[in-house]
Every structure is written in structure tokens, then in C-alpha cells.
Design a protein around this motif. Sequence first.
Motif, short mmCIF file in Angstrom:
data_model
loop_
_atom_site.label_atom_id
_atom_site.label_comp_id
_atom_site.label_asym_id
_atom_site.label_seq_id
_atom_site.Cartn_x
_atom_site.Cartn_y
_atom_site.Cartn_z
N GLY A 62 0.73 -1.38 -0.10
CA GLY A 62 -0.20 -0.01 0.07
C GLY A 62 0.64 1.21 0.22
O GLY A 62 0.26 2.22 0.38
N GLN A 63 2.28 1.03 -0.34
CA GLN A 63 2.98 2.43 -0.45
C GLN A 63 2.56 3.08 -1.65
O GLN A 63 2.61 2.71 -2.81
N PRO A 64 2.37 4.46 -1.74
CA PRO A 64 2.04 5.25 -2.79
C PRO A 64 2.94 5.53 -3.54
O PRO A 64 4.33 5.19 -3.17
N LEU A 65 2.76 5.58 -4.98
CA LEU A 65 3.96 5.86 -5.91
C LEU A 65 4.57 7.01 -5.67
O LEU A 65 4.00 8.18 -4.65
N PRO A 66 5.89 7.40 -6.10
CA PRO A 66 6.72 8.42 -5.76
C PRO A 66 6.13 9.59 -6.11
O PRO A 66 5.34 9.72 -7.17
N LEU A 67 6.25 10.73 -5.37
CA LEU A 67 5.43 12.17 -5.82
C LEU A 67 6.96 12.69 -6.54
O LEU A 67 7.73 13.47 -5.88
N ALA A 68 7.10 12.34 -7.84
CA ALA A 68 8.22 12.67 -8.74
C ALA A 68 7.96 12.97 -10.04
O ALA A 68 6.52 12.33 -10.55
N GLY A 69 8.61 13.71 -10.54
CA GLY A 69 8.28 14.19 -11.93
C GLY A 69 8.28 13.04 -12.87
O GLY A 69 7.35 12.97 -13.93
N HIS A 70 8.77 11.92 -12.83
CA HIS A 70 8.76 10.67 -13.88
C HIS A 70 7.74 9.73 -13.32
O HIS A 70 7.86 8.47 -13.85
N PHE A 71 6.81 10.16 -12.34
CA PHE A 71 5.63 9.37 -12.19
C PHE A 71 4.29 10.14 -12.43
O PHE A 71 3.07 9.95 -12.26
#
Length: 405
Positions: free
Chosen positions: A396-405
Amino acid sequence: MSSTETAVAAVPRPGDPELAELVAEVAADAARRRAAGGTEPPNRAIAAITRLRLGAVRVPTADGGPGWSVTELFGLLIDLAEADPDVPHILRVHYGFVEELYRLPRTERKSAWLPEVLAGKLIGGALTELGTHNVGDYTYDSTLTPAPGGYRLDGRKFYSTGARYGDYVRVTANAPEIGVLSAIVPVDRPGVEHIDDWDGIGQRHTSSGTTVFTDVAVAETETLPFRDPRSPDRPRQAFPQLYLHAIAAGILRSVAADAAELVRSRVRNFVFANTEEPRHDPQLLAVIGELDAAAFAAESIVLSAAAAQDLSFAAARSRGVDPDLEAESARRAAQAKIAIEEFALRAAGRVFDVGGASATRAAAGLDRHWRNLRTLFSHNPAAYKARALGDLLVNGQPLPLAGHF
């Protein structure tokens, strides 16, 4: 910003005959340029897109545009990529810029660019730099130094996708005491120099080389605030990531079509083959069928993921960024990447299974499909995205808050 009157002719809507004519024109021009050695850029294609003002397809009808959905846009991108994959890639930054103009909050400074978009003007990008900063951390060596009436821009950018084909180039740079700003300046302004030094193995004519800015005058009105996509209340960058896979889907159509033509045009077969004519050989036909299915699968996956973009973009335009919808669109884009890439690269190699040694001749140009796909897929690493998807599903770990996501 220059004052430009909107052309009288309406921007085409999905299904309009002008679009099919455009795609045919782009494909014919790409074939001509390949036959001439492949060094000429797709200037004719970009001129035709500008003439039809296709950079404005996402402008709502209330503002004078045709109001295409994201899914409809992605359908056009796939068509264009089948004709010439460099062409939609050139437009990638532009379409992202249009979405930003409509994302809440709306401002006068953003809205001031809409007449330019409606007039068919295109915006290229000069965002990424070569250096020691981690990819996607939004730290830049380029600077916007305060000056009377605005700023002076200095810096050197790489991966300047679409910059030399556009009317404007969008630049991100550090501004003292402000942080990162975006500047949008005409490509022919004094101090702007584009060096066509992109030497990647594929997507050779996307203008993805170096752009140098030397003491470039930037008016205050030519800047927009920059909000880090890693902030929870900011839109994710799933759109430009999925965009690359729309291009891949179009390339796979070309792979299937080129393989079919290769088998159809062959006049001899191996002595141990199943039939005298390759076009009736069941083994070769099975390969063609697999390539056709791969193209269908890629297109279906991309358009399904684009539907999630429609929901997140509609929310951003009407009530503001919805973190849950943004997270879902990022998940779908990441799934599309992982699902498509392996079978796409395999398909691009299998085209040689139906052609024999003659298919490897440079004049045939069939290696371009694998090279273009490999270049597109290398924009961000699949292994990290697969790991993130697994962490989301298991923990349940959210996807990274990063520009490539």
C-alpha cells in the motif's frame, strides 16, 4: 508575446477528413526523407500541423477550440507516430503546456497565452540539464537574474525536445529569492541558440539537443510560477510519460505493416519452407499475426490509461487537482509502461524473422523501429516503476511524488 489573430478555419475535430489527409501527408514525407538518406528533419509535417492548428485540440469549445478529450488526443498521437514517430514527440512539451494553462487556478498570465495556442503557435521545451543533479529533482544551474522589466536568462539545456521547431521555447531556471521559474521566450530572440547535437540511436529528429541561453531578455509577463510536482497538491507528470507510449503504439503499427509488406513482396522462399510463396507460408503468417496483435494490445493499453488522464485533467480544470485521480492516472501510466515495453521491443526484432538477410539492409530501414522504441523507453527506467507498482500492491505504499511518475 506577439499579437496574433486567430485563423478563420476551425481547428479539426476527431474524424474530420483533414486529419486522415495530414497523417497520409506525414507518412509520405517521412518515406521520402528516409529514401533520401534520413538527414532532413520533418519540417513539412510540423508546418502542416501548424497550418491546421492542431496544437489547440485540447482548447475547450467555449474558448474557440474543438474540445478534444485526452483519449482523442492520444488517438491522434498514435496515428501520427505510425506515420513518423518524431512528429508527435516534437509536440510533447507543447501539449503539456496547454494543460497547464487550463489547470486551476486560472490566471491572467496563463490565459494570455491562449490566443497564441489557438493561432497554431507551438511551444518547445528546454528543461533538462546535463550535470550532477539527480534526474527529476528540479534543481537547475540555469539562472533568471532580475533586471529592469523582468529578467536576464543564462544557461545551457539538453533534451530540448521540439525547441527548434516551435515558435516559443519554455525554459526552467533558478531565480534568486524566488526559486524555480518557467520562462517562455520566442525561439529567435537574441541570445537563444539551438545546437542540433542530439546523437541518440533513435528519435533522431525531435530536436532533443542543446539549447544555449546567453543574456536573454525575459519580460515579467513571459514567466510563470513553477510548482514542484512532488508536492501533494500538485499534478503528477503521468501525461508526458504515457505520451511516449502512445508513440510506441504507433511504431508497433508500423512494425506490423512493414512486416506484412515484406512478406507480401517477397518472391522466393527457403527450400525447406512450407510453401513456395512466402505470402502463403503459415509460419510467416503467424509471425505477422503476432505483430498485429502486439500493436493492438499496445494501443488498447495506452487508450485505457489515457481515460484515467481524462478524469484527472477534467478535475484539474473544473475544481482543482484531485490527488486520488492523479495517483490513479500515475498508476495506469506506470502499468502501461511495464506492460508494453518488453513485447514492443521483441516485436521490433521479430520483423526480421519474416524477411531473411535482405531485411537487414540499411536501405530497408527496418532497424529504425527498435532504435526508436529503445530511445523512447529509456526516458525513465522500467525497473524502478515495476518495483513501485509492486510496493503499492503488496504494502500500500503510494507511488513516488516525482516528475517521472
